[in-house]
Scaffold this active site. Structure first.
Site, short mmCIF file in Angstrom:
data_model
loop_
_atom_site.label_atom_id
_atom_site.label_comp_id
_atom_site.label_asym_id
_atom_site.label_seq_id
_atom_site.Cartn_x
_atom_site.Cartn_y
_atom_site.Cartn_z
CG HIS A 139 2.48 0.57 -6.93
ND1 HIS A 139 1.26 0.20 -6.24
CD2 HIS A 139 2.24 -1.34 -7.17
CE1 HIS A 139 0.50 -1.03 -5.96
NE2 HIS A 139 0.65 -1.57 -6.89
CG ASP A 216 6.78 1.25 -2.13
OD1 ASP A 216 6.84 -0.02 -1.59
OD2 ASP A 216 6.24 1.47 -3.74
CD GLN A 219 8.50 -4.82 -6.28
OE1 GLN A 219 9.13 -6.03 -6.74
NE2 GLN A 219 6.96 -5.28 -6.51
CE LYS A 242 4.44 -5.68 -3.60
NZ LYS A 242 3.50 -7.05 -5.25
CB CYS A 382 -0.21 -1.04 -8.97
SG CYS A 382 -1.71 -1.89 -9.17
#
Lengths: 427, 152
Positions: A139, A216, A219, A242, A382
């Site tokens: 991203h 990251d 997710q 999220k 993104c």
């Protein structure tokens, strides 16, 4: 993914999400398939946040009055809940605005290390000859901070490429991560492809050359059990919005030893130890990285979201999403003229399912789906370099979460067929 | 159904059979515009003859990739401005921009906008207004570069 626990009772938990009861576009049932961008919030989170604001609102870590004490306790309780949720110590959790800020915090702190008079900060200094490694599937939030840090310091940016199937090309492992590598930043689960990356392989390789790892986890943390210490990463970032929590709150995880040696990013109130007109010393972590009055009710709300997810059980959440992802992958592959961008096999894969409807631009496909009440993301999500690599100008992305069910998957599949009919392709 | 209001036949026709597409010589300025939210892009060249507002738009050529709205609206643009003066073209552009920013509450003037009236329905979808304006803003930019003297 196997689990012995009973599956999620989606029908029951849907009732916790007031927004799912509304209709869109002339009375259509809302089929919300954009949780990868932002998730919806259950009443429990909203109520907890509201209760805090109505009964204990105060500036945390400042005043000595009763409200300040109560507010500070609630804020720190939230930190503890979140730390437990991701396998971290309570002093290893820094509250930020969002994951983007978390990653920038690390990148800017590394940059600031060059100007620090603390010898402990030297380990973070980057310069010409040093290498920063990312991947082609990042991203923008986990690409630009490193790209810019490389530009500021003279370090070289390198990256793992992505295979046609949408996996990292690990045949390049020894070429990409070398003794010159100082940082390896990568996503746990791609926000476009759904690909779950082999964290243990990358961490082991990074550790073997003495590089720091930055994960990251935007997710992954919302969608299954994640334990940062077990993963062995040095830093990790995720966002509250999220994972059923409020927007405006993000988290940086950092191993305490590292956070303790790192110079600050943003400076100001409440992150200090002593201040003189010409110099200052800084508080220990996590306070060192939380200058200014924080997004308090949002942090407290995120604590409530963690409570909610814990009650559901992250194994069950993962199993539920795995089922929906399998149904979506199978259904989309049955439709001629639909190309899935990302692994088609439901293995090492999360619930982001991106695809192209041949002959129909993603924006136009999204418009037809929207007219049917199906809310998906369209564009490059993104991750522009990734789309360029996979030869897709833009994709349609459906993401599934706890409140989605097989009826939502079916709505998506019917909607894709309607899209093809409307634009006269594969009709 | 609202979808048909947005995707008028005129728009779909221009999308499938775009007018004046392709990059041509001669030209005085070429610009490349992108819509950073979706990655749509367009390259526009303008060929002008004359000076200032009275200059004639002899040719507008373009290439790009994007959604039906952005591609069709660029096609419609070329029909509306080729052969006109820069002053007239910018007048039409202003009317089109006003229509697109009107949230679907402006009654379009067919005498001025011709095929571009079909985009009135798009104005109800704020996220798509940028799509419809992509080629138009590129044209405006390209002409300004010629007039300001720093083309391609």
């Amino acid at each position: 993914m196997t689990t012995t626990a009973a599956p999620l009772d989606v029908a029951a938990l849907k009732a916790d999400f007031p927004i799912l009861a509304r209709t869109v576009r002339e009375g259509k049932r809302l089929v919300y398939l954009d949780s990868g961008a932002t998730s919806q919030r259950p009443r429990q989170v909203l109520d907890f946040e509201r209760q805090y604001v109505e009964t204990a609102n105060a500036a945390v870590h400042r005043g000595a009055h009763q409200l300040a004490e109560e507010a500070t306790d609630l804020y720190e309780d939230a930190r503890e809940k979140i730390a437990n949720f991701v396998g971290a110590g309570v002093d290893e959790i820094v509250f930020t605005k969002n994951a983007t800020e978390s990653i920038n915090l690390v990148a800017y702190a590394f940059g600031n290390a060059a100007f620090s008079d603390d010898p402990a900060a030297r380990r973070f200094v980057l310069g010409p000859g040093d290498e920063i490694v990312v991947t082609e599937m990042e991203h923008h939030a986990n690409l630009l901070p490193w790209q810019q840090l490389a530009q500021r310091t003279g370090a070289t940016l390198k990256w793992f490429s992505v295979t046609e199937e949408g996996r990292l090309d690990l045949s390049e492992l020894d070429d990409v991560i070398t003794p010159r590598t100082k940082v390896v930043a990568f996503t746990h689960q791609s926000n476009v492809l759904g690909t779950v990356n082999p964290v243990s392989v990358l961490v082991a390789k990074a550790q073997s050359v003495g590089a720091l790892t930055v994960l990251d986890a935007c997710q992954s943390v919302p969608h299954g059990p994640v334990d940062f210490r077990a993963l062995g990463v040095d830093f990790a970032a995720f966002s509250g919005h999220k994972m059923l929590g409020p927007s405006g709150i993000g988290v940086l995880y950092g191993r305490f030893e590292l956070l303790n040696a790192m110079p600050p990013f943003i400076t100001g109130g409440s992150m200090i130890e002593q201040v003189f007109m010409d110099r200052s010393t800084f508080a220990p972590p996590p306070q060192r990285f939380e200058a200014g009055v924080p997004n308090t009710s949002q942090a407290i709300g995120l604590g409530a979201a963690v409570d909610y997810l814990r009650l559901l059980g992250m194994d069950r959440v993962a199993a539920h999403e795995h089922e929906l992802t399998g149904a979506a992958l199978a259904g989309l592959q049955e439709i001629p003229g639909v190309r899935i961008v990302g692994p088609t096999e439901n293995v090492d894969r999360g619930s982001a399912v991106s695809f192209v409807v041949e002959g129909v631009h993603a924006h136009d496909a999204g418009q037809v789906l929207d007219s049917l009440g199906i809310e998906v993301r369209v564009g490059h999500h993104c991750a522009w370099p990734l789309h360029r690599k996979l030869d897709a100008a833009a994709t349609v992305r459906a993401t599934f979460y706890v409140y989605n069910d097989l009826a939502d998957v079916q709505a998506l599949l019917d909607g894709v067929r309607e899209t093809q009919r409307f634009f006269g392709v594969n009709a | 159904m609202q979808l048909q209001q947005m995707y008028q036949e005129i728009i779909l026709d221009h999308y499938k059979n775009p007018h004046h597409r392709g990059l041509r010589d001669p030209y005085e300025a070429e610009v490349h515009h992108v819509n950073p939210t979706c990655g749509d892009e367009v390259t526009v060249r303008v060929h002008l003859e004359g000076e200032g507002a009275d200059a004639k738009v002899v040719d507008v050529s373009y290439d790009g990739q994007g959604c039906s709205i952005s591609q069709a609206s660029t096609s419609v643009l070329t029909d509306l401005v080729i052969g006109r003066t820069v002053g007239d073209a910018f007048g039409t552009l202003d009317v089109f921009v006003e229509l697109m920013q009107g949230r679907g509450k402006i009654e379009p003037d067919e005498d001025v906008l011709e095929d571009a009236v079909a985009f009135a329905g798009v104005a109800k979808y704020p996220a798509r207004v940028k799509c419809a304006l992509l080629g138009w803003m590129a044209f405006k930019d390209a002409v300004a570069r010629v007039v300001d003297g720093d083309g391609a």
